[in-house]
Scaffold this motif. Structure first.
Motif, PDB file in Angstrom:
ATOM      1  N   ASN A 138      26.051 -31.562 -35.212  1.00  0.00           N
ATOM      2  CA  ASN A 138      26.127 -30.103 -35.293  1.00  0.00           C
ATOM      3  C   ASN A 138      24.976 -29.468 -36.066  1.00  0.00           C
ATOM      4  OD1 ASN A 138      28.516 -29.947 -33.813  1.00  0.00           O
ATOM      5  ND2 ASN A 138      29.762 -30.309 -35.627  1.00  0.00           N
ATOM      6  N   ASP A 139      24.108 -30.299 -36.669  1.00  0.00           N
ATOM      7  CA  ASP A 139      22.940 -29.776 -37.387  1.00  0.00           C
ATOM      8  C   ASP A 139      21.813 -29.583 -36.380  1.00  0.00           C
ATOM      9  OD1 ASP A 139      24.183 -29.855 -39.881  1.00  0.00           O
ATOM     10  OD2 ASP A 139      23.559 -31.921 -40.236  1.00  0.00           O
ATOM     11  N   TYR A 161      32.251 -31.806 -44.249  1.00  0.00           N
ATOM     12  CA  TYR A 161      31.165 -32.229 -43.355  1.00  0.00           C
ATOM     13  C   TYR A 161      30.774 -33.677 -43.656  1.00  0.00           C
ATOM     14  CZ  TYR A 161      26.476 -32.828 -41.520  1.00  0.00           C
ATOM     15  OH  TYR A 161      25.374 -33.335 -40.884  1.00  0.00           O
ATOM     16  N   CYS A 173      20.577 -34.574 -41.585  1.00  0.00           N
ATOM     17  CA  CYS A 173      20.998 -34.207 -42.934  1.00  0.00           C
ATOM     18  C   CYS A 173      20.610 -35.287 -43.927  1.00  0.00           C
ATOM     19  CB  CYS A 173      22.509 -34.006 -42.926  1.00  0.00           C
ATOM     20  SG  CYS A 173      23.278 -33.996 -44.537  1.00  0.00           S
TER      21      CYS A 173
END
Length: 175
Positions: A87-88, A153, A10
């Motif tokens: 989780n990405d 997040y 991210c």
């Protein structure tokens, strides 16, 4: 001034880390390494463009070296996860470095070797490029400083990265 381009998951999370580094004057979130010209966030998130979410760091090489930036990059994300960070999941979150010249290419190879020496699992960070850089939409820039501190997040992911930066690179963190 010089520039470096890193993809470590991210871009909100990597941007937040590098904004706190001494010698860094700007961090821009964007997209690189894909085939679609002028991709949008939605297109990149689909995983179909081939782009990675990345940051372009503008820095003063007299204050911090490219090699030191690489060491921070490898310490503040997991370079052993293929096409994901936490989780990405997807190629848009891959761990990659986009050297801008032959010197950065050689330093990136050495940085990967240093990162591998610190880990049992294989480092899967790729060296890519040359590739065209596309700045992300305005609302992605300086995200942590604004909206990110209200985003669950970001609140879960960014503070541990910043703590690792401050612990492992205390002499390279802005006051």
């Amino acid at each position: 001034m010089a520039q470096a381009i890193f993809a470590g998951g991210c871009f909100w999370c990597t941007e937040a880390v590098f904004r706190d580094v001494i010698g860094v004057s700007n961090v821009e979130s964007g997209y690189i390494g894909g085939a679609t010209p002028n991709p949008t966030y939605k297109q990149v998130c689909s995983g179909n463009t081939g782009h990675a979410e990345a940051i372009r760091v503008t820095f003063d090489p007299d204050a911090i070296s490219y090699g030191q930036l690489l060491d921070i990059f490898f310490a503040t994300h997991d370079p052993t996860q293929l096409n994901r960070q936490g989780n990405d999941i997807g190629t848009q979150y891959r761990s990659a470095v986009f050297p801008l010249d032959e010197e950065q290419q050689a330093e990136t190879e050495a940085g990967i070797a240093r990162a591998q020496a610190d880990r049992a699992e294989p480092v899967v960070t790729t060296i890519e490029g040359p590739a065209e850089w596309y700045p992300a939409e305005d609302y992605h820039q300086e995200y942590w400083e604004g909206e990110g501190q209200r985003n669950p997040y970001c609140l879960a992911v960014i503070p541990p990265k910043l703590m690792k930066l401050r612990k492992s690179f205390a002499n390279k963190v802005k006051a």
